[in-house]
Design an enzyme around this catalytic site. Structure first.
Site: not given
Ligand SMILES: NC(=O)c1ccc[n+]([C@@H]2O[C@H](COP(=O)([O-])OP(=O)(O)OC[C@H]3O[C@@H](n4cnc5c(N)ncnc54)[C@H](O)[C@@H]3O)[C@@H](O)[C@H]2O)c1
Length: 176
Positions: A16, A37, A63-64, A90, A154, A158
């Site tokens: 996702s 995922d 699970d990573i 990611n 968080y 990061k």
């Molecule tokens: N969305 C934003 O605005 C934003 C901004 C800055 C940074 N980020 C970073 O970008 C990355 C993606 O963000 P996003 O908004 O697309 O997040 P999201 O929540 O849409 O997707 C994250 C995915 O990671 C999966 N996940 C969670 N725990 C896991 C695990 N233990 N093992 C495997 N998969 C796992 C979830 O099921 C999910 O599908 C993240 O690292 C987030 O911190 C996002």
């Protein structure tokens, strides 16, 4: 820019959000993509969607935060796709709130997914990448690494990820 055609990319948390989009952009350039995922239904759905578009794709539910699961995933990918040329760390999540309301569990899961997971996945692929003469590891941090209201776990995770990234040239510099 060098062609990405035929390369293999493992993108964590790619069923996702931004991970899925990243996987799609890479697949459009001819990269074989691995959708990882923790939610099996989302992995299955994304793999079906990508396969229907003609992309070369495999799904890996893992699970990573679990070293054994990560090592098995990487082994399976190398067996099936022959390589891991690109790793995108990611997967991420956030538990936000006032410091007094955050639990130990909130801290642990946030640090584990955002930071430990990237460490484990990188550790699992780096030997293979060095053997092949090089690879690419991309870590998705966040502006939150600079700190933010209610973001203690968080932001810490990061910031740790930025620090981790900066150790890699020391470990792997000159090895591609
Ligand atoms: N969305 C934003 O605005 C934003 C901004 C800055 C940074 N980020 C970073 O970008 C990355 C993606 O963000 P996003 O908004 O697309 O997040 P999201 O929540 O849409 O997707 C994250 C995915 O990671 C999966 N996940 C969670 N725990 C896991 C695990 N233990 N093992 C495997 N998969 C796992 C979830 O099921 C999910 O599908 C993240 O690292 C987030 O911190 C996002």
């Amino acid at each position: 820019m060098a062609s990405l055609e035929g390369k293999v990319a493992l993108i964590t948390g790619s069923a996702s959000g931004m991970g899925k989009k990243t996987a799609q952009r890479l697949a459009e350039k001819g990269v074989k993509v691995v959708i990882n995922d923790i939610v099996p239904e989302k992995v299955e759905q994304t793999v079906q969607e990508f396969a229907a578009k003609g992309f070369q794709v495999m799904g890996k539910v893992a699970d990573i935060c679990n070293a054994t699961a990560v090592n098995e995933m990487v082994k399976d990918v190398v067996e099936r796709f022959g390589s891991v040329d690109i790793l995108v760390n990611n997967a991420g999540m956030e538990r936000a709130g006032a410091l007094r309301n955050l639990s130990e569990k909130d801290w642990d899961i946030t640090l584990n997914v955002n930071l430990k997971g990237a460490f484990l996945c990188s550790q699992a692929v780096h030997g293979h990448m060095i053997e092949k003469g090089g690879g690419r590891i991309v870590n998705i941090a966040s502006r939150a690494w600079l700190g933010g209201a209610g973001q203690a776990p968080y932001s810490s995770a990061k910031a740790g990820l930025v620090g981790l990234t900066r150790t890699w040239p020391w470990n792997w510099g000159g090895k591609g």
